[in-house]
Motif scaffolding. Structure first.
Motif: not given
Length: 241
Positions: A111-120
């Motif tokens: 793991i070198r990256w993250r993906v941020r999921l912004e919630l409604a």
């Protein structure tokens, strides 16, 4: 084989023993865990356990335990993948804690990256959480309005973001690099198994309807939320009893 079971959570250890006593002459496959205030009713099939639920209800009504001794009831099915009983409606969730099991394709060292999921909204957390297993990426962080997923590199992160963007309840998904060895080390230290849990640690149960016209005041009648359920492999007779 004990493929299916009905878990009855009693109001106390004494009540669990009373329930077990009331059902012992019904030729049911039972186990009483008095220390956990819980009674297990096993069956080979879903039809069998649902069919026997009316007999259980009648026995407890006759023993005057239906409205006084029961807190909630839950339907469970054995999962070979998890080696435990799970909620048939939510097989990817821990029935005790509500945590979601995620079979990740990644090793933590990758793991070198993250993906941020912004919630409604914060109220979308549970709905989004239940969709995460199909992405096969570990949850590396959470907040009131976001969930972070791990990725290997920019290309992988972009692909995860594209897939996450279409999940119900997600307003946006943006990749970013996890910079620095110290930050990655801290991240790895926080990850204790690939679980995605709600910020408050809560998780709904599955309230099983015993099948009669009488709805239980503690939440057994109907498919609403309830407490309890089984956390691990059953300690006693186990699955193959």
């Amino acid at each position: 084989m004990r493929e299916w079971c009905l878990v009855i959570d009693a109001v106390s250890s004494k009540a669990a023993r009373q329930i077990g006593h009331a059902l012992r002459d019904r030729k049911l496959d039972l186990e009483v865990e008095a220390s956990q205030a819980r009674v297990w009713c096993f069956a080979q099939s879903e039809d069998s356990i649902r069919g026997g639920s009316e007999e259980i209800r009648q026995a407890l009504v006759q023993a005057s335990l239906w409205e006084t001794a029961i807190q909630s009831g839950h339907l469970r099915v054995w999962s070979e993948q998890r080696h435990r009983y799970v909620d048939p409606e939510r097989p990817d969730e821990d029935p005790e804690s509500g945590e979601v099991w995620i079979e990740s394709d990644l090793d933590l060292s990758e793991i070198r990256w993250r993906v941020r999921l912004e919630l409604a909204s914060v109220f979308e957390f549970r709905r989004v959480q239940r969709q995460l297993p199909k992405l096969h990426r570990p949850v590396v962080g959470t907040g009131n309005n976001h969930i972070d997923l791990g990725a290997t590199d920019a290309t992988d992160a972009a692909a995860v973001a594209t897939a996450a963007q279409v999940l119900d309840g997600v307003s946006s998904a943006a990749p970013s690099e996890i910079r620095g060895r110290l930050e990655r080390w801290r991240l790895h230290q926080r990850l204790a198994g690939n679980f995605a849990s709600a910020p408050d640690g809560s998780g709904p149960g599955f309230a099983f309807d015993f099948g009669g016209a009488v709805s239980h005041p503690g939440g057994i009648g109907g498919a609403g939320d309830g407490g309890g359920g089984h956390g691990g492999g059953h300690g006693g007779g186990g699955h193959g009893g």
